[in-house]
Design a protein around this motif. Structure first.
Motif, short mmCIF file in Angstrom:
data_model
loop_
_atom_site.label_atom_id
_atom_site.label_comp_id
_atom_site.label_asym_id
_atom_site.label_seq_id
_atom_site.Cartn_x
_atom_site.Cartn_y
_atom_site.Cartn_z
N ASN A 172 0.97 -1.01 0.16
CA ASN A 172 -0.26 0.06 0.18
C ASN A 172 0.83 1.09 -0.18
N LEU A 173 0.78 2.40 -0.77
CA LEU A 173 1.49 2.89 -0.94
C LEU A 173 -0.20 4.78 -0.48
N VAL A 174 0.63 5.81 0.05
CA VAL A 174 -0.51 6.00 0.92
C VAL A 174 0.68 8.05 0.22
N LEU A 175 -0.11 8.75 0.01
CA LEU A 175 1.09 10.09 0.49
C LEU A 175 0.06 11.30 0.09
N ILE A 176 0.01 11.81 0.70
CA ILE A 176 -0.39 13.67 1.55
C ILE A 176 -0.90 14.54 0.77
N ARG A 177 -1.46 14.98 -0.01
CA ARG A 177 -1.05 16.10 -0.50
C ARG A 177 -0.75 16.92 0.17
N GLU A 178 -1.76 17.67 0.54
CA GLU A 178 -1.17 18.74 1.78
C GLU A 178 0.23 18.62 1.90
N ARG A 179 0.99 17.93 2.47
CA ARG A 179 2.31 17.71 2.94
C ARG A 179 3.27 18.04 1.87
N LEU A 180 2.93 16.86 0.50
CA LEU A 180 3.60 17.32 -0.85
C LEU A 180 3.59 18.86 -1.25
N GLU A 181 2.61 19.50 -1.09
CA GLU A 181 2.38 20.82 -1.42
C GLU A 181 3.18 21.63 -1.13
N GLU A 206 -5.49 15.86 3.64
CA GLU A 206 -5.22 14.96 5.05
C GLU A 206 -6.55 14.82 5.91
N VAL A 207 -7.55 15.15 5.26
CA VAL A 207 -8.69 14.80 6.17
C VAL A 207 -8.74 13.31 5.93
N LYS A 208 -8.89 12.81 4.67
CA LYS A 208 -9.35 11.53 4.64
C LYS A 208 -8.22 10.49 4.89
N VAL A 209 -6.52 11.55 5.69
CA VAL A 209 -5.90 10.75 6.19
C VAL A 209 -5.74 10.66 8.01
#
Length: 167
Positions: free
Chosen positions: A129-138, A155-158
Motif C-alpha cells: 500500500n502506498l499513501v501520499l498526503i496532498r497537503e504535505r507534498l504541496e 489530510e482529511v482522508k488520512v
C-alpha cells in the motif's frame, strides 16, 4: 510444495496487480519494496541518486535491502547528509534535527505521529500500500507524475484513517 504454490499464488494475485502500474521489476518482495521506494524518492526529489537516512526498529533490514537492491539509493549516517529520512518501522526516539527535512515511512501509523511525513509505503494483509498526503507534498512544492495520482490522499482522508485505527 503446497506452501511454495501458495506463496507463488499470493505473489501473482496480490502483489503484482497492486504495483504493476508503477512499472517496477522484481524477483522477491523485499526487492519490490526497495525498488518502489527508490522510484518514489527519485520522483519526489528529481535526482539521479538519493541519499537516505534510516531511523526505526527496522533500519538494519532496510539498510541491507537498499544496499542489495537499490542502485540509486545511498544510505547515509546523518539526516543532515540525507535528501530524505526513511522511518523504517516504529521509532521510539526520533532525532530532533531530522524533523525539518523530508520524511517518509514504512508504517501507516507514522503518518499520524509525524505531521510532516509525506507518506507511507506499507504492507497490509500481504499487499503493498502506498499513501501520499496532498497537503504535505504541496507544502514542499513536490509534484509527482500522474501515475501516483491514485495514491494521493487529502489530510482529511488520512485523519479519517487515523480515527478508524484509533491511534
Amino acid at each position: 510444495m503446497r506452501a511454495l504454490i501458495g506463496v507463488l499464488f499470493l505473489l501473482l494475485t496480490a502483489v503484482l496487480p497492486a504495483t504493476s502500474h508503477l512499472h517496477v521489476e522484481y524477483s522477491v518482495p523485499e526487492e519490490l519494496e526497495v525498488k518502489i521506494l527508490q522510484k518514489l524518492f527519485l520522483d519526489i526529489l528529481k535526482k539521479k541518486e538519493v541519499r537516505v537516512f534510516l531511523v526505526g526498529d527496522k533500519r538494519e533490514r532496510y539498510r541491507k535491502n537498499i544496499e542489495r537492491f537499490a542502485k540509486k539509493l545511498k544510505v547515509v549516517e546523518s539526516c543532515k547528509d540525507a535528501d530524505i529520512t526513511l522511518i523504517a518501522g516504529f521509532v521510539e526516539k526520533f532525532p530532533r534535527d531530522c524533523l525539518e527535512g523530508l520524511l517518509f515511512s514504512t508504517k501507516r501509523e507514522n503518518l499520524f505521529k509525524f505531521r510532516n511525513c509525506l507518506g507511507a509505503f506499507y504492507w497490509k494483509k500481504g499487499r503493498p500500500n502506498l499513501v501520499l498526503i496532498r497537503e504535505r507534498l504541496e507544502k514542499h512544492r513536490i509534484e509527482l507524475p500522474s501515475e501516483y495520482d491514485r495514491f494521493i490522499e487529502s489530510e482529511v482522508k488520512v485523519e479519517e484513517l487515523r480515527r478508524g485505527m484509533r491511534v
